[in-house]
Enzyme design. Structure first.
Site, PDB file in Angstrom:
ATOM      1  N   THR A   1      13.323 -66.479 -52.556  1.00 45.73           N
ATOM      2  CA  THR A   1      14.424 -66.302 -53.495  1.00 45.73           C
ATOM      3  C   THR A   1      14.991 -64.885 -53.449  1.00 45.73           C
ATOM      4  OG1 THR A   1      13.551 -67.958 -54.982  1.00 45.73           O
ATOM      5  CG2 THR A   1      14.927 -66.284 -55.992  1.00 45.73           C
TER       6      THR A   1
ATOM      7  N   SER B   1       9.112 -69.953 -49.000  1.00 49.38           N
ATOM      8  CA  SER B   1       7.683 -69.819 -48.705  1.00 49.38           C
ATOM      9  C   SER B   1       6.914 -71.129 -48.845  1.00 49.38           C
ATOM     10  CB  SER B   1       7.053 -68.732 -49.578  1.00 49.38           C
ATOM     11  OG  SER B   1       6.841 -69.192 -50.885  1.00 49.38           O
TER      12      SER B   1
ATOM     13  N   THR C   1      -2.871 -65.208 -58.350  1.00 54.36           N
ATOM     14  CA  THR C   1      -2.374 -66.589 -58.328  1.00 54.36           C
ATOM     15  C   THR C   1      -0.993 -66.596 -58.980  1.00 54.36           C
ATOM     16  OG1 THR C   1      -3.463 -67.003 -60.439  1.00 54.36           O
ATOM     17  CG2 THR C   1      -4.570 -67.849 -58.527  1.00 54.36           C
TER      18      THR C   1
HETATM   19  N1  ASP Z   1      10.840 -71.299 -53.427  1.00 50.17           N
HETATM   20  C1  ASP Z   1      10.890 -69.856 -53.374  1.00 50.17           C
HETATM   21  C2  ASP Z   1       9.890 -69.393 -52.333  1.00 50.17           C
HETATM   22  O1  ASP Z   1       8.735 -69.346 -52.603  1.00 50.17           O
HETATM   23  C3  ASP Z   1      10.593 -69.290 -54.699  1.00 50.17           C
HETATM   24  C4  ASP Z   1      10.628 -67.780 -54.787  1.00 50.17           C
HETATM   25  O2  ASP Z   1      10.818 -67.059 -53.838  1.00 50.17           O
HETATM   26  O3  ASP Z   1      10.420 -67.277 -55.893  1.00 50.17           O
HETATM   27  O4  ASP Z   1      10.285 -69.097 -51.234  1.00 50.17           O
END
Ligand code: ASP
Length: 372
Positions: A28, A73, A196
């Site tokens: 994000t 991720s 975590t």
């Molecule tokens: N879905 C995103 C990721 O983990 C969420 C984030 O970056 O906060 O890549």
């Protein structure tokens, strides 16, 4: 592989300043609104200084390296963990520290995996990201990134003062305050393999229930030095690059049935199970359950007992409901997180074929991931 890199802060002239390599993996953090569609899309990370002009005010060298494939991720894989470790190893002499920009969803897994892969690490590797994209006005990206850089570049001033006397410190580029893999998020620095993700909406996304925070960033950054791994300049950095993917997590729940447990335990080529148990490491005492697990252990599958509780620890034998797990050869994960347990299993299974030796290694802390 040749990676695309961009250097910033080239105009500074101070000698002996720190150098940080920033590795951008996606998440994000690097999203901006596309003017035409109003949708969030990844931005060209080479333009990060336009988004964060304050980077220019930092008094250390920053080099940005972008992975060829920017990912959410949720698509993280062991092969990318090894790639990240290799980038760190290839640049280990050239840079004093490393910051990894990463999606929050699996950041704790990556931090845990890197802590086991990077053997003898003696420089900071700080993972951070954001809950709100950098292109959003209220984003937490700015604070998380800038403070992670400050922490990565922080050196022990006592070492700087005595640098002339300390050849090893000069050779390494002064003593870093935090020479280990960490997660920095929302004012807290956490040991990477103790972290975590506990929150998907609020900014306080990460917790470390079983280990104290390594630092708190307020007006100043206060380091919790007794809990930070000491600097050990004599260790060379080596990598554990083989990770065995033949592992799984079996989360228990009241009413779990024999076909469910059997279908998991009998997965072809399975070598390791993280067994997420109740409370202090307790499980049903049904004969079929214990027999199924015992048969797996007897044919060489490692079973690692981790509690479903965020805080506290597994104490096998404390209750009758965990005594039999101990007897059939389930290994206690003590106060380890599930993220650290599954990555530790992958890494150790990649090194060790002998189940008895593997059990011994699993049960002992490798790099501060558990108190045995
Ligand atoms: N879905 C995103 C990721 O983990 C969420 C984030 O970056 O906060 O890549």
């Amino acid at each position: 592989m040749a990676y695309k890199t961009v250097r910033i802060n080239l105009t500074l002239t101070q000698s002996l300043r720190q150098s940080v390599l920033v590795i951008y993996t996606g998440g994000t953090f690097g999203m901006v609104y596309e003017p035409q569609t109003g949708q969030l899309v990844p931005f060209d990370f080479d333009q990060v200084v336009d988004r964060l002009p304050e980077l220019k005010r930092l008094t250390f060298d920053i080099t940005l390296l972008t992975l060829p494939n920017i990912i959410d991720s949720s698509n993280m894989k062991p092969a990318i963990w090894v790639e990240l470790a290799q980038i760190i190893q290839d640049n280990y002499r050239q840079y004093d520290s490393f910051v990894i920009l990463h999606g929050t969803d699996t950041m704790a897994y990556t931090a845990s995996a890197l802590s086991f892969i990077l053997v003898g690490l003696n420089k900071p590797v700080i993972l951070t990201g954001a809950q709100l994209p950098i292109g959003v006005a209220r984003s937490d990206a700015r604070e998380n990134f800038i403070t992670a850089l400050e922490i990565a570049a922080a050196v022990d001033t006592a070492a700087v003062d005595s640098a002339a006397l300390d050849a090893a410190a000069v050779e390494e580029g002064f003593r870093p305050i935090v020479p280990e893999v960490c997660v920095y998020f929302n004012s807290l620095l956490l040991r990477g393999n103790r972290s975590t993700k506990r929150e998907s909406v609020q900014f306080n996304a990460f917790a470390s229930e079983n280990y104290p925070h390594l630092a708190t960033a307020g007006v100043s950054i206060d380091y919790n030095r007794p809990f930070i791994r000491p600097w050990q300049p004599d260790q060379p950095l080596t990598l554990r690059t083989v990770l065995d993917p033949n592992v799984t997590i079996l989360k228990l729940f009241p009413g779990i049935t024999q076909p469910v447990v059997e279908s998991i335990v009998n997965i072809p080529n399975l070598r390791g199970i993280v067994l997420e148990t109740f409370g202090a490491g307790n499980a049903p005492t049904d004969e079929w359950f214990l027999d199924t697990l015992k048969r797996a252990i007897d044919r060489g599958v490692s079973v690692f007992n981790v509690s479903q509780c965020e805080g506290g620890r597994v104490t096998q034998g404390h209750y009758q409901t965990s005594q039999q797990l101990l007897q059939i050869g389930v290994v206690s994960g003590a106060d380890i997180t599930t993220e650290a347990a599954i990555t530790k299993l992958m890494v150790l299974l990649g090194q060790e074929r002998d189940p008895a030796r593997l059990r011994t290694l699993l049960a002992q802390p490798l790099c501060g991931e558990m108190n045995d």
